[in-house]
Design an enzyme around this catalytic site. Structure first.
Site, PDB file in Angstrom:
ATOM      1  CG  HIS A   1      24.765  26.732  13.636  1.00 57.57           C
ATOM      2  ND1 HIS A   1      24.129  26.042  13.853  1.00 57.57           N
ATOM      3  CD2 HIS A   1      25.836  26.391  14.597  1.00 57.57           C
ATOM      4  CE1 HIS A   1      24.455  25.050  14.371  1.00 57.57           C
ATOM      5  NE2 HIS A   1      25.592  25.224  14.803  1.00 57.57           N
TER       6      HIS A   1
ATOM      7  NE  ARG B   1      23.098  20.719  17.017  1.00 60.69           N
ATOM      8  CZ  ARG B   1      24.424  21.300  16.712  1.00 60.69           C
ATOM      9  NH1 ARG B   1      24.652  22.326  17.049  1.00 60.69           N
ATOM     10  NH2 ARG B   1      25.499  20.579  16.173  1.00 60.69           N
TER      11      ARG B   1
ATOM     12  CD  GLU C   1      20.775  26.267  12.679  1.00 64.25           C
ATOM     13  OE1 GLU C   1      21.823  26.081  12.147  1.00 64.25           O
ATOM     14  OE2 GLU C   1      20.602  26.382  13.766  1.00 64.25           O
TER      15      GLU C   1
HETATM   16  C1  DGY Z   1      28.856  22.216  16.304  1.00 59.28           C
HETATM   17  O1  DGY Z   1      29.944  21.717  16.236  1.00 59.28           O
HETATM   18  O2  DGY Z   1      28.014  21.017  16.584  1.00 59.28           O
HETATM   19  C2  DGY Z   1      28.376  23.314  16.317  1.00 59.28           C
HETATM   20  O3  DGY Z   1      26.827  23.556  16.473  1.00 59.28           O
HETATM   21  C3  DGY Z   1      28.929  24.130  15.197  1.00 59.28           C
HETATM   22  O4  DGY Z   1      29.229  25.523  15.470  1.00 59.28           O
END
Ligand code: DGY
Length: 323
Positions: free
Chosen positions: A288, A240, A269
């Site tokens: 991402h 994150r 983002e």
């Molecule tokens: C999640 O699943 O939390 C990821 O960040 C998405 O790729």
């Protein structure tokens, strides 16, 4: 009795929608992403199941607006966007999608790591921008070997462990920091050594972040840490964005406190082409895509639907947090 109502904040795979439509009255948000909190609030009032994404903030105020909600099923492993404590208090199930995306995310982590240390994307930019002028010099575009280097894994959950497995086969030394050390057996199997956060920061040639975003990890990787890292070290983040203080990271990279970074996630983002990180050559950026393979995204859709079905029928989702 009519079908139960569910709402999706964004569409998912057709096969999953088909399954959902067989059982429920399905509504899907099609407008601007993410859906506004006002619109989501008006939808959540009357539904029994919600399918959401990691950028949809599901706070206590929204949960309070829900009169019949039984389950929040997020299409993600991350759950930091949901007030899971409050959902638990309100006896609303929360389902998420770990495991199925572990390998995809670990693979991306490794891609980013190799890319930044071997300057792959940088080389690609050099060619595309017409800047490759001379052939094969002894000092041209040199990177760093990963063999024998120390990889510091911050957060040894499923994804951190899968990264360790890959690092082992690349003959890296692996140290890790976690809330608690893992079992000696697991340490032995993966060839890991538990260290304090300070040792992780000062001894690693590459640090890879695999922790959830919590109060404790928020903005944890800041200037204090960057100044302690080796100036030959690289930072990778596929967890994150908010775990890193991005303003400090940009300064640390520009002042060469660290050698480079590769990031899949950001404080906010999407980032755009004017973001200061895009101006730094020794940085690799992806949008991402940790879990973004065809196979994994299908599995995530399957789990999201199963979690929703279980939650609506009063059962615990396959992967469940809280209640
Ligand atoms: C999640 O699943 O939390 C990821 O960040 C998405 O790729």
């Amino acid at each position: 009795m009519g079908k139960k109502r569910i709402f999706l904040t964004r569409t998912i795979h057709d096969f999953a929608l088909k399954k959902l439509r067989e059982r429920y009255q399905v509504e899907i948000h099609t407008g601007k992403i993410p859906i506004s909190q006002i619109k989501l609030r008006s939808k959540i009032e009357n539904i029994e199941g919600l399918i959401c994404f990691p950028y949809d903030k599901i706070g206590s105020d929204l949960i309070d607006a829900a009169k019949n909600l039984k389950v929040i099923s997020t299409y993600s492993v991350g759950i930091d966007h949901i007030d899971t404590q409050y959902a638990k208090k309100k006896k609303i199930r929360v389902g998420y999608t770990p495991e199925v995306l572990t390998d995809a995310t670990a693979d991306l982590t490794f891609s980013l790591m190799l890319d930044v240390v071997r300057r792959v994307s940088e080389g690609d930019r050099i060619i595309r921008n017409g800047k490759w002028r001379q052939i094969y010099g002894a000092f041209d575009y040199v990177g760093m070997d990963v063999q024998g280097k120390t990889l510091g894994i911050f957060g040894l959950g499923r994804i951190g462990s899968a990264v360790a497995k890959r690092a082992k086969s690349f003959d890296m030394k692996i140290i890790y920091h976690n809330r608690k050390p893992v079992s000696k057996n697991k340490e032995k199997r993966l060839g890991l050594k538990y260290v304090t956060l300070n040792k992780l920061i000062t001894q690693s040639d590459i640090i890879s972040i695999h922790a959830p975003h919590t109060k404790e990890t928020d903005q944890l990787f800041d200037m204090k840490i960057f100044k302690k890292m080796k100036n030959s070290a690289f930072l990778i983040n596929t967890s994150r964005g908010k775990i890193i203080n991005e303003v400090d990271l940009v300064i640390a990279l520009n002042k060469k406190f660290i050698a480079g970074a590769a990031l899949d996630v950001y404080g906010s983002e999407p980032i755009n082409e004017n973001h200061p990180l895009t101006k730094i050559q020794n940085v690799v950026l992806t949008p991402h895509i940790g879990s973004s393979t065809k196979e994994t995204r299908v599995k995530m859709a399957e789990i999201t639907v199963k979690n929703l079905n279980l939650g609506i029928s009063g059962k615990k989702p396959i992967y469940s947090v809280g209640y």
